[in-house]
Motif scaffolding. Sequence first.
Motif, PDB file in Angstrom:
ATOM      1  N   PRO A   9       0.845  -1.195   0.000  1.00  0.00           N
ATOM      2  CA  PRO A   9       0.000   0.000   0.000  1.00  0.00           C
ATOM      3  C   PRO A   9       0.879   1.244   0.000  1.00  0.00           C
ATOM      4  O   PRO A   9       1.822   1.342   0.796  1.00  0.00           O
ATOM      5  CB  PRO A   9      -0.789  -0.121   1.313  1.00  0.00           C
ATOM      6  CG  PRO A   9       0.050  -0.978   2.188  1.00  0.00           C
ATOM      7  CD  PRO A   9       0.868  -1.870   1.299  1.00  0.00           C
ATOM      8  N   TYR A  11       1.090   5.411   0.130  1.00  0.00           N
ATOM      9  CA  TYR A  11       0.510   6.737   0.295  1.00  0.00           C
ATOM     10  C   TYR A  11       1.625   7.711   0.651  1.00  0.00           C
ATOM     11  O   TYR A  11       2.244   7.606   1.714  1.00  0.00           O
ATOM     12  CB  TYR A  11      -0.574   6.766   1.373  1.00  0.00           C
ATOM     13  CG  TYR A  11      -1.169   8.152   1.545  1.00  0.00           C
ATOM     14  CD1 TYR A  11      -2.036   8.663   0.575  1.00  0.00           C
ATOM     15  CD2 TYR A  11      -0.822   8.948   2.625  1.00  0.00           C
ATOM     16  CE1 TYR A  11      -2.561   9.940   0.692  1.00  0.00           C
ATOM     17  CE2 TYR A  11      -1.349  10.231   2.754  1.00  0.00           C
ATOM     18  CZ  TYR A  11      -2.207  10.733   1.784  1.00  0.00           C
ATOM     19  OH  TYR A  11      -2.711  11.997   1.897  1.00  0.00           O
ATOM     20  N   VAL A  39      -0.205  -0.509  -4.628  1.00  0.00           N
ATOM     21  CA  VAL A  39      -1.540   0.100  -4.662  1.00  0.00           C
ATOM     22  C   VAL A  39      -1.404   1.543  -4.196  1.00  0.00           C
ATOM     23  O   VAL A  39      -1.205   1.822  -3.017  1.00  0.00           O
ATOM     24  CB  VAL A  39      -2.524  -0.666  -3.777  1.00  0.00           C
ATOM     25  CG1 VAL A  39      -3.921  -0.050  -3.898  1.00  0.00           C
ATOM     26  CG2 VAL A  39      -2.554  -2.147  -4.166  1.00  0.00           C
ATOM     27  N   ASP A  40      -1.496   2.461  -5.145  1.00  0.00           N
ATOM     28  CA  ASP A  40      -1.388   3.890  -4.853  1.00  0.00           C
ATOM     29  C   ASP A  40      -2.715   4.385  -4.304  1.00  0.00           C
ATOM     30  O   ASP A  40      -3.699   4.499  -5.022  1.00  0.00           O
ATOM     31  CB  ASP A  40      -1.008   4.631  -6.139  1.00  0.00           C
ATOM     32  CG  ASP A  40      -1.046   6.142  -5.956  1.00  0.00           C
ATOM     33  OD1 ASP A  40      -0.815   6.615  -4.827  1.00  0.00           O
ATOM     34  OD2 ASP A  40      -1.322   6.850  -6.954  1.00  0.00           O
ATOM     35  N   ASP A  41      -2.714   4.711  -3.003  1.00  0.00           N
ATOM     36  CA  ASP A  41      -3.947   5.067  -2.313  1.00  0.00           C
ATOM     37  C   ASP A  41      -4.154   6.582  -2.326  1.00  0.00           C
ATOM     38  O   ASP A  41      -4.245   7.236  -1.284  1.00  0.00           O
ATOM     39  CB  ASP A  41      -3.885   4.545  -0.873  1.00  0.00           C
ATOM     40  CG  ASP A  41      -5.208   4.686  -0.141  1.00  0.00           C
ATOM     41  OD1 ASP A  41      -6.254   4.453  -0.773  1.00  0.00           O
ATOM     42  OD2 ASP A  41      -5.184   5.029   1.062  1.00  0.00           O
ATOM     43  N   HIS A  65      -3.849   2.456  -9.248  1.00  0.00           N
ATOM     44  CA  HIS A  65      -4.168   3.776  -8.700  1.00  0.00           C
ATOM     45  C   HIS A  65      -5.622   3.787  -8.225  1.00  0.00           C
ATOM     46  O   HIS A  65      -6.514   3.305  -8.930  1.00  0.00           O
ATOM     47  CB  HIS A  65      -3.970   4.859  -9.762  1.00  0.00           C
ATOM     48  CG  HIS A  65      -2.560   4.992 -10.241  1.00  0.00           C
ATOM     49  ND1 HIS A  65      -1.550   5.534  -9.481  1.00  0.00           N
ATOM     50  CD2 HIS A  65      -1.973   4.635 -11.427  1.00  0.00           C
ATOM     51  CE1 HIS A  65      -0.421   5.528 -10.155  1.00  0.00           C
ATOM     52  NE2 HIS A  65      -0.648   4.981 -11.346  1.00  0.00           N
ATOM     53  N   LYS A  66      -5.864   4.309  -7.048  1.00  0.00           N
ATOM     54  CA  LYS A  66      -7.218   4.390  -6.522  1.00  0.00           C
ATOM     55  C   LYS A  66      -7.364   5.634  -5.659  1.00  0.00           C
ATOM     56  O   LYS A  66      -6.370   6.235  -5.248  1.00  0.00           O
ATOM     57  CB  LYS A  66      -7.569   3.143  -5.699  1.00  0.00           C
ATOM     58  CG  LYS A  66      -6.670   2.954  -4.481  1.00  0.00           C
ATOM     59  CD  LYS A  66      -6.949   1.639  -3.759  1.00  0.00           C
ATOM     60  CE  LYS A  66      -8.277   1.643  -3.074  1.00  0.00           C
ATOM     61  NZ  LYS A  66      -8.338   2.634  -1.957  1.00  0.00           N
ATOM     62  N   ASN A  68      -8.072   7.760  -2.311  1.00  0.00           N
ATOM     63  CA  ASN A  68      -7.636   7.510  -0.946  1.00  0.00           C
ATOM     64  C   ASN A  68      -8.774   6.937  -0.104  1.00  0.00           C
ATOM     65  O   ASN A  68      -9.855   7.505  -0.014  1.00  0.00           O
ATOM     66  CB  ASN A  68      -7.126   8.810  -0.307  1.00  0.00           C
ATOM     67  CG  ASN A  68      -6.682   8.587   1.125  1.00  0.00           C
ATOM     68  OD1 ASN A  68      -7.394   8.906   2.059  1.00  0.00           O
ATOM     69  ND2 ASN A  68      -5.503   8.029   1.289  1.00  0.00           N
ATOM     70  N   ALA A  74      -6.408  -0.390   0.558  1.00  0.00           N
ATOM     71  CA  ALA A  74      -5.318  -0.641  -0.393  1.00  0.00           C
ATOM     72  C   ALA A  74      -4.871  -2.102  -0.338  1.00  0.00           C
ATOM     73  O   ALA A  74      -4.639  -2.735  -1.378  1.00  0.00           O
ATOM     74  CB  ALA A  74      -4.145   0.287  -0.082  1.00  0.00           C
ATOM     75  N   THR A  77      -7.446  -4.306  -2.004  1.00  0.00           N
ATOM     76  CA  THR A  77      -7.330  -4.188  -3.463  1.00  0.00           C
ATOM     77  C   THR A  77      -6.198  -5.071  -3.971  1.00  0.00           C
ATOM     78  O   THR A  77      -6.329  -5.746  -5.001  1.00  0.00           O
ATOM     79  CB  THR A  77      -7.079  -2.723  -3.857  1.00  0.00           C
ATOM     80  OG1 THR A  77      -8.199  -1.927  -3.448  1.00  0.00           O
ATOM     81  CG2 THR A  77      -6.882  -2.575  -5.359  1.00  0.00           C
TER      82      THR A  77
END
Length: 340
Positions: A9, A11, A39-41, A65-66, A68, A74, A77
Amino acid sequence: MIKISFVIPVYNAKSTIRRTIESCLRQKCSNLDVEVLAVDDGSTDGSSRELDSLAAEFPELKVIHKENAGVSSARNTGIDAAKGEYMMFVDADDYLSDNAIAGLVLEMASRGIQLLAHGAIVESPDSPVSYLGNPQPEVISTTVSGLEYIRENEGPYKKGQVSGAWGFIISRDIILRSRVRFIEGLPFGEDSLFFLYLLPHVQTIATTDRKFYHYVQCPTSAMHRPHSLRKVAGASLTRCIHNRRLTTIPEIASDSELCDIITARMIPIAFSRVFMRMFREKTSLAEFRRIRKQYSSEGFWPLPALPATHSPYTGRKALIYNLLRLRGVFPILLVLNKLR
């Protein structure tokens, strides 16, 4: 060939994410394939561009990419996207020793080990630790069931080891079959709940003394970030509710010692983190009443009685805890403390 999926994850981790990803990629060898799911939160510091650049450089890296939604979202995902037979959760400011896990994963596969618990090398920015790869053999203990692991360790982690979501190598099949996921919305404690829900489904868990995970203590991380009393109270109550729910699982409900272990985890979560903090911060009586009402509505006020075994408090601490559980005592002492 066996594959392992690393779920990271991310961030606002632009300064560390390359090191983390490259350390995961360096686990790849002739008998272990690797995929890295970053997983870019909803990062805002340029991490998104850095991840896209790294994905163009490394074909084993998949970037998602998702918006926040927190670390649990994350990780969930990443679980849904993973393809490997085994999984590891890696935090974006940590990293692995080079060529460290292939032997461990192969032994897991040959012995049918579903979870392997490991410790960490603790580092801080002020005192980094140098650690070379492969200094130790692949020493793995005999296996026990997940419930016996809870009994032996009074929770999901090995005693005496710093641990978190990253503390296990996991068979992805057991996650898929159990349908256990990280509880979203919690600012802390989500990892221990994940594994407490998972462990009753696990038939074979083992530990290794080998340490290859570099746990980098960062003062800006979620673990070290201060939270308001209200936020801590809400999160702690959620954790208590889920711990209580665990005691209704048939395999745990029928075992009084396991129920005591779960209850013993609940009490410090609420008492130490929330109600004793009120004394330290000289919280107002109005705020106490607001939080007490919140806990009462869920059946957590008065706080639970100390369990017969595995009590978190003994002696003087137990006397204080039992005194403060009595109706009317806590608010009186809180007012007197505020007048000091």
